[in-house]
Every structure is written in C-alpha cells, then in structure tokens.
Design a protein around this motif. Structure first.
Motif, PDB file in Angstrom:
ATOM      1  N   LYS A 166      -4.145   2.236   2.630  1.00  0.00           N
ATOM      2  CA  LYS A 166      -4.636   3.041   1.509  1.00  0.00           C
ATOM      3  C   LYS A 166      -3.760   2.780   0.300  1.00  0.00           C
ATOM      4  CE  LYS A 166      -6.119   7.642   0.145  1.00  0.00           C
ATOM      5  NZ  LYS A 166      -6.396   9.035   0.588  1.00  0.00           N
ATOM      6  N   SER A 167      -4.354   2.259  -0.746  1.00  0.00           N
ATOM      7  CA  SER A 167      -3.595   1.928  -1.950  1.00  0.00           C
ATOM      8  C   SER A 167      -3.463   3.146  -2.860  1.00  0.00           C
ATOM      9  CB  SER A 167      -4.275   0.784  -2.702  1.00  0.00           C
ATOM     10  OG  SER A 167      -5.606   1.128  -3.021  1.00  0.00           O
ATOM     11  N   SER A 168      -2.476   3.094  -3.732  1.00  0.00           N
ATOM     12  CA  SER A 168      -2.200   4.195  -4.645  1.00  0.00           C
ATOM     13  C   SER A 168      -2.341   3.713  -6.091  1.00  0.00           C
ATOM     14  CB  SER A 168      -0.768   4.702  -4.426  1.00  0.00           C
ATOM     15  OG  SER A 168       0.165   3.698  -4.839  1.00  0.00           O
ATOM     16  N   PRO A 169      -2.394   4.630  -7.056  1.00  0.00           N
ATOM     17  CA  PRO A 169      -2.420   4.216  -8.467  1.00  0.00           C
ATOM     18  C   PRO A 169      -1.231   3.341  -8.825  1.00  0.00           C
ATOM     19  CG  PRO A 169      -3.032   6.522  -8.273  1.00  0.00           C
ATOM     20  CD  PRO A 169      -2.565   6.093  -6.914  1.00  0.00           C
ATOM     21  N   ARG A 170      -0.067   3.623  -8.244  1.00  0.00           N
ATOM     22  CA  ARG A 170       1.123   2.823  -8.528  1.00  0.00           C
ATOM     23  C   ARG A 170       0.937   1.387  -8.059  1.00  0.00           C
ATOM     24  NH1 ARG A 170       7.380   4.034  -6.560  1.00  0.00           N
ATOM     25  NH2 ARG A 170       8.258   2.060  -7.317  1.00  0.00           N
ATOM     26  N   ASN A 171       0.297   1.203  -6.909  1.00  0.00           N
ATOM     27  CA  ASN A 171       0.031  -0.145  -6.409  1.00  0.00           C
ATOM     28  C   ASN A 171      -0.777  -0.942  -7.416  1.00  0.00           C
ATOM     29  OD1 ASN A 171      -0.528   1.197  -3.118  1.00  0.00           O
ATOM     30  ND2 ASN A 171       1.373   0.390  -3.951  1.00  0.00           N
ATOM     31  N   ASN A 194     -10.290   3.188  -2.061  1.00  0.00           N
ATOM     32  CA  ASN A 194      -8.880   2.816  -1.937  1.00  0.00           C
ATOM     33  C   ASN A 194      -8.415   2.552  -0.509  1.00  0.00           C
ATOM     34  OD1 ASN A 194      -8.114   3.032  -4.754  1.00  0.00           O
ATOM     35  ND2 ASN A 194      -8.367   5.239  -4.528  1.00  0.00           N
ATOM     36  N   THR A 195      -9.339   2.621   0.452  1.00  0.00           N
ATOM     37  CA  THR A 195      -8.919   2.536   1.856  1.00  0.00           C
ATOM     38  C   THR A 195      -9.717   1.513   2.643  1.00  0.00           C
ATOM     39  OG1 THR A 195      -8.466   4.924   1.738  1.00  0.00           O
ATOM     40  CG2 THR A 195      -8.402   3.892   3.912  1.00  0.00           C
ATOM     41  N   SER A 241     -10.983  -2.062  -7.285  1.00  0.00           N
ATOM     42  CA  SER A 241      -9.689  -1.649  -6.746  1.00  0.00           C
ATOM     43  C   SER A 241      -9.132  -2.692  -5.791  1.00  0.00           C
ATOM     44  CB  SER A 241      -9.833  -0.311  -6.014  1.00  0.00           C
ATOM     45  OG  SER A 241     -10.640  -0.490  -4.853  1.00  0.00           O
ATOM     46  N   THR A 256       0.821  -1.203   0.000  1.00  0.00           N
ATOM     47  CA  THR A 256       0.000   0.000   0.000  1.00  0.00           C
ATOM     48  C   THR A 256       0.857   1.256   0.000  1.00  0.00           C
ATOM     49  OG1 THR A 256      -0.061  -0.100   2.405  1.00  0.00           O
ATOM     50  CG2 THR A 256      -1.901  -1.083   1.236  1.00  0.00           C
ATOM     51  N   ALA A 257       0.250   2.368  -0.383  1.00  0.00           N
ATOM     52  CA  ALA A 257       0.929   3.651  -0.298  1.00  0.00           C
ATOM     53  C   ALA A 257       0.991   4.120   1.152  1.00  0.00           C
ATOM     54  CB  ALA A 257       0.207   4.679  -1.156  1.00  0.00           C
TER      55      ALA A 257
END
Length: 244
Positions: free
Chosen positions: A50-55, A95-96, A67, A33-34
C-alpha cells in the motif's frame, strides 16, 4: 488456484489469513511502500503493498495521472496479456496491490549469497522488451527475481512504469552486457515479441489506460520501437539513445 480468485475473494482471504512481518524484515526493497505485508493463506502466500502520498512525492509521481499501484497493475495487465512470466497481481484500490508471492530470491540476494547469475539470452531479450515498452526506470537488482532452477529472471515491482525515461538502464542488461558480450548482437526470435506485434492500439489503451496524453504517446512510440529490434544490443542502444 489463487489467480482464479476475484478481488472480493482476495479481500476475504486476507481477513482470515495470518500476517507475517517477513516482508519488511527480509525484503524491504520489494516495493517502496508505506505498508508491505506477507499473508500466509490456505492457498499460498500473498504480498500486499500500500503506497502513501509520501511515496508518490519521493518518486515524483502524480497520483492523479496514475498512482504507483495503478501503474504496477497496468504493467501487470500488459505482461499478462503478452504471456510474460510475472507473478499474478490484483489492484485492491487506487493505492493497494496484492501479488502472489514467489519463494525465490531476488537477484541481489542470490548474487550476495550464491554468486553470479547464469542468464539466457531469450529471457533477457523478452524482459528488456517489456521494460522498454513500459518505460521502466527502476529495474535495480532487487526488482527482479532469479529462478536459479530455470536460470531465468522474473520481473517484479513494475510500479515505476509509463513515466518519462530518465536513462536508467535495467540492472540485468548491464550485467548481461559485461558477462555475455558474445551474445549481444545475435538475432533473436521471440514469441513474446510476436504477440507484442499483434497488439492493436485499442488493446494497448485498454490494458494501459493512461490519463496523461504525453505518457500515452510515449508508450505508443516505444511500442513501435519494440516491434523493430532484433537483438539485445539493439535494446541497449535504445536506452542509450543510439540507433544502429
């Protein structure tokens, strides 16, 4: 109890609770995760991811079809409905997620610090049924906890669910195959499997609202297979593309 709280109450609780860097320093593998944080609340510990676009890019997951956080929540909903012992989890936004933190080691930490795991066939059977059902492709030894008192594994971080299977047999199945080979072909009766058989198509679609039709079809195919297997070896055969 924490699990009785609504999402709005969880958000308020996080705002007034103390944040600790413990998660990123000691459990970096508990979720790619970010952001990952542990909060000490008045009612216990909570783990926020919380995940990010990069993840999503690195995991080859299209967030528009579900997601990372949504997939983990759908997997939790399914596990909870089937009464599989997993930590309680909330989806705060797309995302969370926030999960009740269990103060027991993951399998990697336990094996490194204390030695080999002692596993129960029925526990492994039920976890393997769930991982096959959800199409889990990332069940390495830091993605399940080891309750050394009950000698049972507890699945965590099921974010890589409902994706195209890529041949990733769960770590605990490989471990069981080597260390408990005499129990592989034993016929097992599982209350978890009986509950799984009683699910309806409508219930599965509600618990796991997949947006991709191919993923939905694959889930229903795995569900049919899970209703038929009777041993741990039979599940291993599914992972290896074999039929007995």
């Amino acid at each position: 109890m924490l699990k009785d709280l609504k999402i709005s109450q969880i958000k308020k609780l996080l705002k007034v609770s103390q944040k600790s860097p413990f998660a990123t320093k000691n459990y970096p593998s508990r979720g790619q995760t970010a952001v990952q944080e542990i909060y000490q609340t008045s009612s216990g510990k909570l783990f926020l991811k919380k995940s990010s676009p990069r993840n999503h890019c690195e995991c080859q997951i299209d967030p528009q079809t579900g997601s990372i956080a949504e997939r983990e929540f759908w997997a939790f909903q399914l596990a909870h409905a089937l009464q599989l012992n997993v930590p309680y989890l909330w989806l705060l936004d797309k995302n969370t997620t926030v999960q009740i933190w269990l103060d027991i080691p993951d399998a990697r930490l336990f094996a490194t610090s204390f030695g080999k795991l002692s596993l129960k066939a029925i526990n492994v059977f039920e976890c393997a049924l769930f991982d096959w059902l959800t199409g889990q492709v990332d069940r390495h030894d830091a993605n399940y906890l080891y309750d050394f008192v009950q000698q049972e594994i507890i699945l965590i971080d099921s974010a890589h669910s409902f994706l195209k299977y890529e041949g990733s047999i769960p770590d605990y199945l490989k471990y069981f195959e080597i260390g408990f080979s005499k129990q592989l072909n034993g016929t097992l009766f599982s209350p978890f499997q009986e509950r799984l058989k009683k699910l309806s198509t409508q219930q599965i679609n509600k618990l796991v609202p997949l947006k991709n039709q191919e993923e939905k079809q694959a889930l229903h195919q795995r569900w049919k297979q899970c209703k038929e297997v009777k041993s741990i070896q039979a599940i291993i055969d599914l992972y290896r593309g074999e039929r007995r």
